[in-house]
Design a protein around this motif. Sequence first.
Motif, PDB file in Angstrom:
ATOM      1  N   LEU A  77      49.214  40.254  38.622  1.00 15.04           N
ATOM      2  CA  LEU A  77      49.611  40.018  40.007  1.00 15.04           C
ATOM      3  C   LEU A  77      48.447  40.237  40.972  1.00 15.04           C
ATOM      4  CD1 LEU A  77      53.163  41.637  39.904  1.00 15.04           C
ATOM      5  CD2 LEU A  77      52.651  39.216  40.340  1.00 15.04           C
ATOM      6  N   LEU A  78      47.588  41.211  40.671  1.00 17.47           N
ATOM      7  CA  LEU A  78      46.427  41.486  41.527  1.00 17.47           C
ATOM      8  C   LEU A  78      45.419  40.340  41.529  1.00 17.47           C
ATOM      9  CD1 LEU A  78      45.805  45.264  40.797  1.00 17.47           C
ATOM     10  CD2 LEU A  78      46.410  44.241  43.015  1.00 17.47           C
ATOM     11  N   GLN A  79      45.489  39.493  40.557  1.00 19.24           N
ATOM     12  CA  GLN A  79      44.609  38.321  40.542  1.00 19.24           C
ATOM     13  C   GLN A  79      45.085  37.262  41.528  1.00 19.24           C
ATOM     14  OE1 GLN A  79      44.279  37.220  36.400  1.00 19.24           O
ATOM     15  NE2 GLN A  79      43.122  39.060  35.916  1.00 19.24           N
ATOM     16  N   GLU A  80      46.329  37.394  41.966  1.00 20.50           N
ATOM     17  CA  GLU A  80      46.917  36.416  42.878  1.00 20.50           C
ATOM     18  C   GLU A  80      47.069  36.932  44.312  1.00 20.50           C
ATOM     19  OE1 GLU A  80      50.724  35.546  41.139  1.00 20.50           O
ATOM     20  OE2 GLU A  80      49.840  35.229  39.162  1.00 20.50           O
ATOM     21  N   LYS A  81      47.331  38.242  44.455  1.00 21.97           N
ATOM     22  CA  LYS A  81      47.640  38.770  45.785  1.00 21.97           C
ATOM     23  C   LYS A  81      47.252  40.234  45.906  1.00 21.97           C
ATOM     24  CE  LYS A  81      52.290  38.803  46.254  1.00 21.97           C
ATOM     25  NZ  LYS A  81      53.674  38.431  46.127  1.00 21.97           N
ATOM     26  N   SER A  82      47.295  40.744  47.115  1.00 19.92           N
ATOM     27  CA  SER A  82      46.865  42.120  47.378  1.00 19.92           C
ATOM     28  C   SER A  82      47.918  43.136  46.944  1.00 19.92           C
ATOM     29  CB  SER A  82      46.535  42.306  48.854  1.00 19.92           C
ATOM     30  OG  SER A  82      47.715  42.306  49.600  1.00 19.92           O
ATOM     31  N   ILE A  83      47.442  44.337  46.673  1.00 22.61           N
ATOM     32  CA  ILE A  83      48.334  45.421  46.242  1.00 22.61           C
ATOM     33  C   ILE A  83      49.413  45.690  47.282  1.00 22.61           C
ATOM     34  CG2 ILE A  83      46.788  47.243  47.099  1.00 22.61           C
ATOM     35  CD1 ILE A  83      48.982  47.515  43.952  1.00 22.61           C
ATOM     36  N   SER A  84      49.080  45.563  48.543  1.00 21.13           N
ATOM     37  CA  SER A  84      50.057  45.849  49.609  1.00 21.13           C
ATOM     38  C   SER A  84      51.176  44.807  49.682  1.00 21.13           C
ATOM     39  CB  SER A  84      49.357  45.958  50.962  1.00 21.13           C
ATOM     40  OG  SER A  84      48.718  44.744  51.273  1.00 21.13           O
TER      41      SER A  84
ATOM     42  N   VAL B  21      39.187  43.722  33.829  1.00 20.08           N
ATOM     43  CA  VAL B  21      39.777  44.862  34.539  1.00 20.08           C
ATOM     44  C   VAL B  21      38.886  45.263  35.706  1.00 20.08           C
ATOM     45  CG1 VAL B  21      40.431  47.297  34.343  1.00 20.08           C
ATOM     46  CG2 VAL B  21      40.996  45.714  32.505  1.00 20.08           C
ATOM     47  N   CYS B  22      37.593  45.376  35.438  1.00 18.64           N
ATOM     48  CA  CYS B  22      36.650  45.813  36.466  1.00 18.64           C
ATOM     49  C   CYS B  22      36.611  44.831  37.636  1.00 18.64           C
ATOM     50  CB  CYS B  22      35.263  45.990  35.866  1.00 18.64           C
ATOM     51  SG  CYS B  22      34.119  46.782  36.998  1.00 18.64           S
ATOM     52  N   GLU B  23      36.558  43.556  37.337  1.00 15.82           N
ATOM     53  CA  GLU B  23      36.515  42.548  38.392  1.00 15.82           C
ATOM     54  C   GLU B  23      37.777  42.615  39.259  1.00 15.82           C
ATOM     55  OE1 GLU B  23      35.229  37.879  38.933  1.00 15.82           O
ATOM     56  OE2 GLU B  23      35.426  38.697  36.926  1.00 15.82           O
ATOM     57  N   THR B  24      38.916  42.816  38.625  1.00 15.33           N
ATOM     58  CA  THR B  24      40.167  42.923  39.379  1.00 15.33           C
ATOM     59  C   THR B  24      40.171  44.188  40.234  1.00 15.33           C
ATOM     60  OG1 THR B  24      41.366  41.695  37.669  1.00 15.33           O
ATOM     61  CG2 THR B  24      42.687  43.016  39.178  1.00 15.33           C
ATOM     62  N   LEU B  25      39.729  45.308  39.666  1.00 16.66           N
ATOM     63  CA  LEU B  25      39.727  46.571  40.411  1.00 16.66           C
ATOM     64  C   LEU B  25      38.731  46.557  41.568  1.00 16.66           C
ATOM     65  CD1 LEU B  25      40.096  49.190  37.534  1.00 16.66           C
ATOM     66  CD2 LEU B  25      41.854  48.398  39.140  1.00 16.66           C
ATOM     67  N   LEU B  26      37.676  45.761  41.453  1.00 17.38           N
ATOM     68  CA  LEU B  26      36.690  45.654  42.533  1.00 17.38           C
ATOM     69  C   LEU B  26      37.020  44.539  43.528  1.00 17.38           C
ATOM     70  CD1 LEU B  26      33.338  46.160  40.587  1.00 17.38           C
ATOM     71  CD2 LEU B  26      34.377  47.730  42.243  1.00 17.38           C
ATOM     72  N   SER B  27      38.091  43.807  43.276  1.00 14.93           N
ATOM     73  CA  SER B  27      38.427  42.667  44.133  1.00 14.93           C
ATOM     74  C   SER B  27      38.987  43.121  45.472  1.00 14.93           C
ATOM     75  CB  SER B  27      39.442  41.756  43.430  1.00 14.93           C
ATOM     76  OG  SER B  27      40.744  42.318  43.498  1.00 14.93           O
ATOM     77  N   GLU B  28      39.110  42.160  46.352  1.00 19.69           N
ATOM     78  CA  GLU B  28      39.661  42.409  47.690  1.00 19.69           C
ATOM     79  C   GLU B  28      41.159  42.729  47.625  1.00 19.69           C
ATOM     80  OE1 GLU B  28      37.357  42.314  50.155  1.00 19.69           O
ATOM     81  OE2 GLU B  28      35.951  41.754  48.581  1.00 19.69           O
ATOM     82  N   ASN B  29      41.805  42.457  46.490  1.00 25.91           N
ATOM     83  CA  ASN B  29      43.246  42.652  46.367  1.00 25.91           C
ATOM     84  C   ASN B  29      43.659  44.093  46.091  1.00 25.91           C
ATOM     85  OD1 ASN B  29      43.786  39.991  46.910  1.00 25.91           O
ATOM     86  ND2 ASN B  29      43.844  39.384  44.770  1.00 25.91           N
ATOM     87  N   THR B  30      42.708  44.942  45.750  1.00 24.46           N
ATOM     88  CA  THR B  30      43.036  46.349  45.521  1.00 24.46           C
ATOM     89  C   THR B  30      42.670  47.139  46.772  1.00 24.46           C
ATOM     90  OG1 THR B  30      40.882  46.807  44.520  1.00 24.46           O
ATOM     91  CG2 THR B  30      42.663  46.145  43.030  1.00 24.46           C
ATOM     92  N   ASP B  31      42.700  48.439  46.653  1.00 25.93           N
ATOM     93  CA  ASP B  31      42.299  49.255  47.796  1.00 25.93           C
ATOM     94  C   ASP B  31      40.895  49.804  47.563  1.00 25.93           C
ATOM     95  OD1 ASP B  31      42.703  51.279  45.974  1.00 25.93           O
ATOM     96  OD2 ASP B  31      44.595  51.921  46.841  1.00 25.93           O
ATOM     97  N   ILE B  32      40.346  50.454  48.549  1.00 21.07           N
ATOM     98  CA  ILE B  32      38.969  50.936  48.514  1.00 21.07           C
ATOM     99  C   ILE B  32      38.822  52.193  47.643  1.00 21.07           C
ATOM    100  CG2 ILE B  32      39.109  52.378  50.580  1.00 21.07           C
ATOM    101  CD1 ILE B  32      36.198  50.044  49.818  1.00 21.07           C
TER     102      ILE B  32
END
Length: 188
Positions: free
Chosen positions: A23-30, A102-113
């Motif tokens: 899901l994080l590959q498609e949209k933001s965590i929020s 995993v790393c690319e997803t965790l560093l993406s704009e869709n996760t938090d800082i």
Amino acid sequence: MSSKMDRRKQYTRMVLKKSLMELLQEKSISSITIKEICEKADINRSTYYAHFANQYELLNSIEEEFIEDLVGTLTQYNMAKEDGSLQMTEKFFEFIAENSEVCETLLSENTDIHFQKKGMMITRQYIFKDWITDMKMDEETYEYINLFIVSGSIYVTKNWLENGQNKTPKEMAEILNNFINKGLSNMR
């Protein structure tokens, strides 16, 4: 029976993590809902809540697992010596390459800082911990230099992943290591 429950719990957590990562590959965590995670994982909400309070706790669990594995890799190398530094940096990039999705997803704009902040703390703890004493640097100067190098390294890693790992882990380690240890004047 206890081991059967443990395996079921492990499987459920694995499916939930996989679902959130997709899901994080498609949209933001929020904007991801518990309902969406449950539908993707094919589990009910009560099962979800038996493991995690919300989507942020699930994301934190994924981040912690990744960081634990990364720390396990970093603790095998001594950064004090330049050869150890290069070897450790190469192992870092190998680890990132092996866990690139995993790393690319965790560093993406869709996760938090928070993941990037955790990465900065780990780098400080494992890589630059002796700088302040070795270089006879005051605390404030150390903070600025550490922030510059660590945040730059995170964005270099992120860019490397986004570019399809267009250089080998060894090449990336040499670039970063030479810059960190010798500065721009040696990069010509």
